[in-house]
Design a protein around this motif. Sequence first.
Motif, PDB file in Angstrom:
ATOM      1  N   VAL A 179     -42.406 -91.184 -19.698  1.00  0.00           N
ATOM      2  CA  VAL A 179     -41.103 -90.566 -19.423  1.00  0.00           C
ATOM      3  C   VAL A 179     -40.724 -89.528 -20.478  1.00  0.00           C
ATOM      4  N   LYS A 180     -40.139 -88.428 -20.027  1.00  0.00           N
ATOM      5  CA  LYS A 180     -39.585 -87.427 -20.934  1.00  0.00           C
ATOM      6  C   LYS A 180     -38.238 -87.918 -21.460  1.00  0.00           C
ATOM      7  N   ALA A 181     -37.968 -87.607 -22.718  1.00  0.00           N
ATOM      8  CA  ALA A 181     -36.740 -88.089 -23.353  1.00  0.00           C
ATOM      9  C   ALA A 181     -35.496 -87.606 -22.637  1.00  0.00           C
ATOM     10  N   ASN A 182     -35.552 -86.421 -22.028  1.00  0.00           N
ATOM     11  CA  ASN A 182     -34.342 -85.913 -21.402  1.00  0.00           C
ATOM     12  C   ASN A 182     -34.007 -86.606 -20.089  1.00  0.00           C
ATOM     13  N   ILE A 183     -34.963 -87.289 -19.486  1.00  0.00           N
ATOM     14  CA  ILE A 183     -34.639 -88.135 -18.335  1.00  0.00           C
ATOM     15  C   ILE A 183     -33.767 -89.293 -18.814  1.00  0.00           C
ATOM     16  N   VAL A 184     -34.156 -89.881 -19.929  1.00  0.00           N
ATOM     17  CA  VAL A 184     -33.348 -90.962 -20.516  1.00  0.00           C
ATOM     18  C   VAL A 184     -31.984 -90.424 -20.923  1.00  0.00           C
ATOM     19  N   ARG A 185     -31.950 -89.258 -21.565  1.00  0.00           N
ATOM     20  CA  ARG A 185     -30.675 -88.674 -21.980  1.00  0.00           C
ATOM     21  C   ARG A 185     -29.774 -88.407 -20.777  1.00  0.00           C
ATOM     22  N   SER A 186     -30.365 -87.985 -19.666  1.00  0.00           N
ATOM     23  CA  SER A 186     -29.584 -87.689 -18.460  1.00  0.00           C
ATOM     24  C   SER A 186     -28.936 -88.952 -17.898  1.00  0.00           C
ATOM     25  N   LEU A 187     -29.637 -90.074 -17.993  1.00  0.00           N
ATOM     26  CA  LEU A 187     -29.063 -91.347 -17.555  1.00  0.00           C
ATOM     27  C   LEU A 187     -28.001 -91.832 -18.538  1.00  0.00           C
ATOM     28  N   VAL A 188     -28.266 -91.668 -19.832  1.00  0.00           N
ATOM     29  CA  VAL A 188     -27.289 -92.068 -20.853  1.00  0.00           C
ATOM     30  C   VAL A 188     -26.010 -91.255 -20.694  1.00  0.00           C
ATOM     31  N   LYS A 189     -26.140 -89.970 -20.407  1.00  0.00           N
ATOM     32  CA  LYS A 189     -24.984 -89.098 -20.210  1.00  0.00           C
ATOM     33  C   LYS A 189     -24.113 -89.604 -19.075  1.00  0.00           C
ATOM     34  N   ARG A 190     -24.702 -90.290 -18.116  1.00  0.00           N
ATOM     35  CA  ARG A 190     -23.965 -90.842 -16.978  1.00  0.00           C
ATOM     36  C   ARG A 190     -23.620 -92.311 -17.189  1.00  0.00           C
ATOM     37  N   ASP A 191     -23.697 -92.742 -18.452  1.00  0.00           N
ATOM     38  CA  ASP A 191     -23.273 -94.070 -18.903  1.00  0.00           C
ATOM     39  C   ASP A 191     -24.052 -95.202 -18.234  1.00  0.00           C
ATOM     40  N   CYS A 192     -25.311 -94.947 -17.883  1.00  0.00           N
ATOM     41  CA  CYS A 192     -26.121 -95.992 -17.257  1.00  0.00           C
ATOM     42  C   CYS A 192     -26.538 -97.046 -18.291  1.00  0.00           C
ATOM     43  N   ASN A 193     -26.661 -98.256 -17.834  1.00  0.00           N
ATOM     44  CA  ASN A 193     -27.199 -99.361 -18.627  1.00  0.00           C
ATOM     45  C   ASN A 193     -28.684 -99.453 -18.266  1.00  0.00           C
ATOM     46  N   ILE A 194     -29.540 -99.046 -19.196  1.00  0.00           N
ATOM     47  CA  ILE A 194     -30.945 -98.801 -18.863  1.00  0.00           C
ATOM     48  C   ILE A 194     -31.855 -99.882 -19.438  1.00  0.00           C
ATOM     49  N   THR A 195     -32.761-100.372 -18.602  1.00  0.00           N
ATOM     50  CA  THR A 195     -33.857-101.231 -19.062  1.00  0.00           C
ATOM     51  C   THR A 195     -35.161-100.522 -18.743  1.00  0.00           C
ATOM     52  N   VAL A 196     -35.940-100.240 -19.778  1.00  0.00           N
ATOM     53  CA  VAL A 196     -37.189 -99.484 -19.609  1.00  0.00           C
ATOM     54  C   VAL A 196     -38.363-100.448 -19.506  1.00  0.00           C
ATOM     55  N   PHE A 197     -39.157-100.289 -18.441  1.00  0.00           N
ATOM     56  CA  PHE A 197     -40.313-101.150 -18.190  1.00  0.00           C
ATOM     57  C   PHE A 197     -41.617-100.374 -18.414  1.00  0.00           C
ATOM     58  N   PRO A 198     -42.660-101.031 -18.907  1.00  0.00           N
ATOM     59  CA  PRO A 198     -43.960-100.373 -19.091  1.00  0.00           C
ATOM     60  C   PRO A 198     -44.740-100.261 -17.788  1.00  0.00           C
ATOM     61  N   TYR A 199     -45.911 -99.653 -17.855  1.00  0.00           N
ATOM     62  CA  TYR A 199     -46.756 -99.453 -16.677  1.00  0.00           C
ATOM     63  C   TYR A 199     -46.994-100.767 -15.923  1.00  0.00           C
ATOM     64  N   GLY A 200     -47.321-101.826 -16.619  1.00  0.00           N
ATOM     65  CA  GLY A 200     -47.657-103.084 -15.951  1.00  0.00           C
ATOM     66  C   GLY A 200     -46.448-103.888 -15.538  1.00  0.00           C
ATOM     67  N   PHE A 201     -45.456-103.223 -14.984  1.00  0.00           N
ATOM     68  CA  PHE A 201     -44.216-103.901 -14.594  1.00  0.00           C
ATOM     69  C   PHE A 201     -44.425-104.772 -13.354  1.00  0.00           C
ATOM     70  N   SER A 202     -43.498-105.678 -13.149  1.00  0.00           N
ATOM     71  CA  SER A 202     -43.536-106.557 -11.990  1.00  0.00           C
ATOM     72  C   SER A 202     -42.345-106.259 -11.087  1.00  0.00           C
ATOM     73  N   ALA A 203     -42.611-106.071  -9.795  1.00  0.00           N
ATOM     74  CA  ALA A 203     -41.526-105.858  -8.829  1.00  0.00           C
ATOM     75  C   ALA A 203     -40.567-107.038  -8.842  1.00  0.00           C
ATOM     76  N   GLU A 204     -41.102-108.222  -9.038  1.00  0.00           N
ATOM     77  CA  GLU A 204     -40.266-109.424  -9.060  1.00  0.00           C
ATOM     78  C   GLU A 204     -39.266-109.383 -10.208  1.00  0.00           C
ATOM     79  N   ASP A 205     -39.712-108.916 -11.383  1.00  0.00           N
ATOM     80  CA  ASP A 205     -38.809-108.821 -12.527  1.00  0.00           C
ATOM     81  C   ASP A 205     -37.667-107.854 -12.251  1.00  0.00           C
ATOM     82  N   ILE A 206     -37.968-106.764 -11.567  1.00  0.00           N
ATOM     83  CA  ILE A 206     -36.925-105.790 -11.247  1.00  0.00           C
ATOM     84  C   ILE A 206     -35.977-106.335 -10.188  1.00  0.00           C
ATOM     85  N   LEU A 207     -36.524-106.938  -9.144  1.00  0.00           N
ATOM     86  CA  LEU A 207     -35.679-107.453  -8.067  1.00  0.00           C
ATOM     87  C   LEU A 207     -34.803-108.610  -8.526  1.00  0.00           C
ATOM     88  N   ASN A 208     -35.278-109.354  -9.515  1.00  0.00           N
ATOM     89  CA  ASN A 208     -34.498-110.490 -10.025  1.00  0.00           C
ATOM     90  C   ASN A 208     -33.650-110.127 -11.247  1.00  0.00           C
TER      91      ASN A 208
END
Length: 354
Positions: A179-208
């Motif tokens: 990810v480019k840093a400005n994608i993160v900055r763009s979400l932060v600018k919109r006051d998002c609560n962000i959890t960053v996942f690595p490549y080996g993420f699990s759909a189950e972890d996101i859905l839960n």
Amino acid sequence: MEGIIYMEDGRVIKGKGLGKIGTSLGELVFNTSMTGYQEILTDPSYGGQIITMTYPLIGNYGVNMEFSESDKVYARGFIIKSASNTPSNYKSQMSVDDMLKEMGVVCVCGVDTRMITKHIRKEGALKCAISNDGTPVEELKKMVEAYVSDDDWMKSAGTKEVYKIEGGGANVALVDFGVKANIVRSLVKRDCNITVFPYGFSAEDILNGGFDGVLLSNGPGDPQKAAEAVCEIEKLIGKIPMLGICMGHQLISLAVGGQTYKMKYGHRGGNHGVFDIQKDRGYITTQNHGYAVLEESIKDKGMVVTHRNLNDGTVEGMKHEEFPVFSVQFHPEACPGPQDSMHIFDEFIDIMKG
């Protein structure tokens, strides 16, 4: 010191050495941006590539690490016509030469970069060796002939661990393929609560995880090499709002059963025209990709083309007919580049709100 560029078709170009002293191998590509050399060098999507800048003067406003898109350089090398050793900018911390040395990037300058660009446009992206340490041409030839690119850098370009960036707004799961840093900055600018996942993420972890939406980031390499990620994305479609950017866009197409293909020389620069079919208007966009979505492959997969490239007609955006899933091939965060399409993030916020 002398610098040498050796291309797989046998073309040899000589110039002057800059940056780290050494030899490097990669895929030779070009970028048409007039500014933003620091952001380009630190963009993880350039993993495995040697970047040729078409704009002739690089380094005139220096380098300030505050504006980097990641904490290191992922590109394999840098080719420029002219380097400025006397940057003029009150925020400048170092010259581009100093940055290249500090980050270990081999560079060749003093060459005709527009000639190189025309050659790439004719022949396509080429395997290439770039050297400024005195390695003989015959040795570079052998190195290029033996070079094999894995093209799966998205598996290692991003974070290795889950981490959070606190905010008071929408809960966003950000999957980091580089990810480019400005994608993160763009979400932060919109006051998002962000959890960053690595490549080996699990759909189950996101859905839960109680998330309002998931953003699939940009990243380097061939999307078809990301089979594990595609499998998890497929499990998410229709169950959570989703935005894909660049690599994320391509992975969504694969997850719905579509196809991607390698372009002859890709789109890289801050001046690419895109037409928004739904809004009946055009944008100037920043782009960095060597693969594209095959339009015919998504026509019966529930995806509708929403954006089209004004130069070659390739798919620049799409959305699902039924589910809150959409994606763009260009970079709405635009670093470097125009900010015509920043509204993409606002639209993502809107679909998360329902």
